[in-house]
Write an enzyme that holds these catalytic residues in place. Sequence first.
Site, PDB file in Angstrom:
ATOM      1  CG  ASP A 128      45.950  36.725  34.366  1.00  0.00           C
ATOM      2  OD1 ASP A 128      46.197  37.044  35.811  1.00  0.00           O
ATOM      3  OD2 ASP A 128      46.386  36.609  33.406  1.00  0.00           O
ATOM      4  CG  ASN A 166      46.963  29.680  40.586  1.00  0.00           C
ATOM      5  OD1 ASN A 166      45.699  29.830  40.319  1.00  0.00           O
ATOM      6  ND2 ASN A 166      47.881  30.151  39.909  1.00  0.00           N
TER       7      ASN A 166
HETATM    8  C1  FPP Z   1      45.059  35.578  38.598  1.00  0.00           C
HETATM    9  O1  FPP Z   1      45.626  36.878  38.823  1.00  0.00           O
HETATM   10  C2  FPP Z   1      43.900  35.191  39.543  1.00  0.00           C
HETATM   11  C3  FPP Z   1      44.222  34.444  40.419  1.00  0.00           C
HETATM   12  C4  FPP Z   1      45.090  33.535  40.474  1.00  0.00           C
HETATM   13  C5  FPP Z   1      43.104  34.297  41.474  1.00  0.00           C
HETATM   14  C6  FPP Z   1      41.542  34.600  40.898  1.00  0.00           C
HETATM   15  C7  FPP Z   1      40.772  34.903  42.235  1.00  0.00           C
HETATM   16  C8  FPP Z   1      40.206  35.860  42.249  1.00  0.00           C
HETATM   17  C9  FPP Z   1      39.428  36.916  41.345  1.00  0.00           C
HETATM   18  C10 FPP Z   1      39.342  36.076  43.461  1.00  0.00           C
HETATM   19  C11 FPP Z   1      38.399  35.402  44.193  1.00  0.00           C
HETATM   20  C12 FPP Z   1      37.378  34.670  43.185  1.00  0.00           C
HETATM   21  C13 FPP Z   1      36.434  34.070  44.004  1.00  0.00           C
HETATM   22  C14 FPP Z   1      35.505  33.277  43.382  1.00  0.00           C
HETATM   23  C15 FPP Z   1      36.267  34.487  45.340  1.00  0.00           C
HETATM   24  P1  FPP Z   1      47.060  37.002  39.146  1.00  0.00           P
HETATM   25  O2  FPP Z   1      47.285  37.093  40.449  1.00  0.00           O
HETATM   26  O3  FPP Z   1      47.638  35.813  38.687  1.00  0.00           O
HETATM   27  O4  FPP Z   1      47.437  38.387  38.452  1.00  0.00           O
HETATM   28  P2  FPP Z   1      48.705  38.899  37.668  1.00  0.00           P
HETATM   29  O5  FPP Z   1      49.112  38.171  36.388  1.00  0.00           O
HETATM   30  O6  FPP Z   1      48.772  40.441  37.505  1.00  0.00           O
HETATM   31  O7  FPP Z   1      50.038  38.575  38.665  1.00  0.00           O
END
Ligand code: FPP
Length: 241
Positions: free
Chosen positions: A19, A67
């Site tokens: 996250d 998501n």
């Molecule tokens: C949460 O951060 C992250 C995600 C919803 C996506 C996770 C994906 C990756 C780490 C990249 C790709 C992974 C692979 C396996 C290729 P957020 O966007 O919710 O962060 P925030 O809470 O700061 O908005």
Amino acid sequence: MTAVAAQQSGPRHVAIIMDGNGRWAQARGRPRLFGHHAGARRVREIVEACPDLGVKYLTIFAFSTENWKRTQVEVAGLMSLFRRYITKEARALFNEGVRVRFIGDRVKLDKKLIALMDELEQITAGNDRVHLTIALNYGGRDEVARATKRLAEDVAAGRLDPAKVDEETLPRYLDTCVLPDPDLVIRTSGEARISNFLLWQSAYAEYEFIDTLWPDFTAEIFAGIVGSYAGRDRRFGGVKV
Ligand code: FPP
């Protein structure tokens, strides 16, 4: 701690809620997808750190069933990132001895992505150094609901005796049926919640919530958390004798 000591007392299966990509990007005045790309680059470093730390199974939360509520631009960008990641990383993952599996409901994913996921699972099927499981369109409640549906179908078809259903039965229908339960679940970015991740499987997992945003999560930080796990007293509801 030496690698050998970590192998004896450390977690065998670590699950990570990656996250903080969005906030990492925002702090740099960049679009959220910039953070997701930076987050994807972190994955290799963490996977490669696993063998020395005695971590045989690593499960990462890449995209949840919730998501899809994000903007169309972010969802499309993430899907394109997953396709690119698989295409670009397949060889390195194979060469590192990584066996890749995907969990989650594939029905809503696009055909090209599903084909890439299938192919990566097939080409790495003979590997055993690290087992990397990527949760994509995954939700713990959705997984339990899908498992229950298949279990009910087996009961209806006479393949399963309902009198024999116990807590060993349902896990056989979960996406994770071939994996051990996670010993340790890590969430980055300072949020202390589990967000529908591995609900059934994490019943007795240890949790570690850290402030670091996922794109800043290094192998060193990972090693520190894995090392400190050894000091935890896991009793699984029992008492120490
Ligand atoms: C949460 O951060 C992250 C995600 C919803 C996506 C996770 C994906 C990756 C780490 C990249 C790709 C992974 C692979 C396996 C290729 P957020 O966007 O919710 O962060 P925030 O809470 O700061 O908005």
